[in-house]
Design an enzyme around this catalytic site. Structure first.
Site, PDB file in Angstrom:
ATOM      1  N   GLU A   1       0.860  -1.195   0.000  1.00 10.12           N
ATOM      2  CA  GLU A   1       0.000   0.000   0.000  1.00 10.12           C
ATOM      3  C   GLU A   1       0.891   1.238   0.000  1.00 10.12           C
ATOM      4  OE1 GLU A   1      -2.762   0.207   3.343  1.00 10.12           O
ATOM      5  OE2 GLU A   1      -2.807   2.395   3.192  1.00 10.12           O
TER       6      GLU A   1
ATOM      7  N   LYS B   1     -10.798  -1.750   6.568  1.00  6.18           N
ATOM      8  CA  LYS B   1      -9.596  -1.428   7.334  1.00  6.18           C
ATOM      9  C   LYS B   1     -10.107  -0.987   8.706  1.00  6.18           C
ATOM     10  CE  LYS B   1      -5.977   2.115   7.404  1.00  6.18           C
ATOM     11  NZ  LYS B   1      -4.860   2.583   6.572  1.00  6.18           N
TER      12      LYS B   1
ATOM     13  N   THR C   1      -4.316   6.258   1.963  1.00  6.79           N
ATOM     14  CA  THR C   1      -4.629   7.659   2.255  1.00  6.79           C
ATOM     15  C   THR C   1      -5.493   8.284   1.156  1.00  6.79           C
ATOM     16  OG1 THR C   1      -2.338   7.715   3.121  1.00  6.79           O
ATOM     17  CG2 THR C   1      -3.615   9.702   3.374  1.00  6.79           C
TER      18      THR C   1
ATOM     19  N   ARG D   1       0.497  10.473   0.240  1.00 10.74           N
ATOM     20  CA  ARG D   1       0.824  11.568   1.163  1.00 10.74           C
ATOM     21  C   ARG D   1       1.932  12.456   0.635  1.00 10.74           C
ATOM     22  NH1 ARG D   1       1.245   8.829   7.098  1.00 10.74           N
ATOM     23  NH2 ARG D   1      -0.425   7.328   6.832  1.00 10.74           N
TER      24      ARG D   1
HETATM   25  O1  LIG Z   1      -2.648   6.944   5.553  1.00  7.91           O
HETATM   26  C1  LIG Z   1      -3.621   6.247   5.780  1.00  7.91           C
HETATM   27  O2  LIG Z   1      -4.495   6.027   4.951  1.00  7.91           O
HETATM   28  C2  LIG Z   1      -3.803   5.641   7.096  1.00  7.91           C
HETATM   29  O3  LIG Z   1      -4.856   5.177   7.390  1.00  7.91           O
HETATM   30  C3  LIG Z   1      -2.736   5.635   8.048  1.00  7.91           C
HETATM   31  C4  LIG Z   1      -1.820   4.415   8.088  1.00  7.91           C
HETATM   32  O4  LIG Z   1      -2.478   3.226   7.902  1.00  7.91           O
HETATM   33  C5  LIG Z   1      -1.097   4.512   9.367  1.00  7.91           C
HETATM   34  O5  LIG Z   1      -0.337   5.665   9.323  1.00  7.91           O
HETATM   35  C6  LIG Z   1      -0.296   3.318   9.775  1.00  7.91           C
HETATM   36  O6  LIG Z   1       0.757   3.740  10.587  1.00  7.91           O
HETATM   37  P1  LIG Z   1       1.432   2.927  11.769  1.00  7.91           P
HETATM   38  O7  LIG Z   1       0.537   3.089  12.957  1.00  7.91           O
HETATM   39  O8  LIG Z   1       2.734   3.598  11.977  1.00  7.91           O
HETATM   40  O9  LIG Z   1       1.572   1.513  11.333  1.00  7.91           O
END
Ligand SMILES: O=C(O)C(=O)C[C@H](O)[C@H](O)COP(=O)(O)O
Length: 218
Positions: A49, A138, A78, A53
């Site tokens: 994925e 998700k 994202t 960003r």
């Molecule tokens: O950007 C997106 O669409 C999101 O939903 C965010 C990511 O899934 C999280 O940033 C995962 O980050 P960690 O907690 O560091 O594993």
């Protein structure tokens, strides 16, 4: 033999069934995209994925879709509105992940080429998707939205809903999530630590992926 499912609601299940770990990747340097993805693939990862960003994300998805073996599936993360959804599809994203839901996004996902994995954090959000036919979500941000206990509780009223928890999951907790019957895969950034990426430590990334998979599957 029947071909792959055509319905986007079923196709997202097929993506999640490809591999239990989904690295959530943010690309800051376009030239990192391919070696980073190849290292993850070498470590056994099959679903990637790439988050939208950074300005490098769309070109990176395009490069990965062109150069990675066909059995590796590259999606966009994202994604928060139909415009960015369309952009992701236009560069070849094979699935789309959103951190949350909006009515427009859920509606677009029903007609899209790339199936949607909608992000939910509450039962009411799940129900909005469920009502439209979504059965794979998700669960974000997993660790603070109730973690393992929330997912166990959701299995009661929604026994046919499956999840890819993401947010606050690390190598040592991934295994506990994957042990739940309604968890098909888990996502996270721990598979692509920033220091290893900035040092182009591709063997280190491959090793981390391999070890993480081994500890989840053992
Ligand atoms: O950007 C997106 O669409 C999101 O939903 C965010 C990511 O899934 C999280 O940033 C995962 O980050 P960690 O907690 O560091 O594993």
């Amino acid at each position: 033999m029947p071909g792959p499912p055509q319905d986007p609601l079923q196709r997202i299940h097929a993506v999640l069934a490809m591999g239990p770990l989904v690295p959530v990747i943010t690309i800051h340097r376009k030239e990192d995209a391919l070696p980073l993805a190849e290292a993850l693939v070498e470590g056994g990862i099959r679903v990637l994925e790439v988050t939208l960003r950074t300005p490098e994300a769309l070109p990176a998805i395009e490069i990965l879709c062109k150069h990675l073996p066909a059995e590796v599936v590259v999606g966009a993360g994202t994604v928060t509105d139909p415009d960015s959804y369309r952009q992701a599809e236009s560069v070849g994203a094979r699935f789309v992940v959103s951190p949350g839901i909006t009515p427009r996004l859920l509606d677009y996902g029903l007609r899209a080429n790339a199936p949607l994995l909608p992000g939910i954090a509450t039962v009411s959000e799940l129900m909005l998707g469920y009502e439209l036919g979504y059965r794979a979500f998700k669960f974000f941000p997993a660790a603070v939205a109730g973690g393992l206990e929330a997912l166990k509780a959701m299995a009661g009223p929604f026994p046919d809903a499956v999840f890819c928890p993401t947010g606050g999951i690390r190598r040592d907790t991934a295994r506990e999530y994957l042990a739940l019957s309604n968890v098909m895969a888990v996502g996270g950034t721990w598979l692509t630590p920033e220091n290893r990426v900035s040092e182009s430590d591709w063997p280190g990334i491959a090793r981390l992926a391999r070890e993480s998979l081994a500890s989840c599957l053992s």
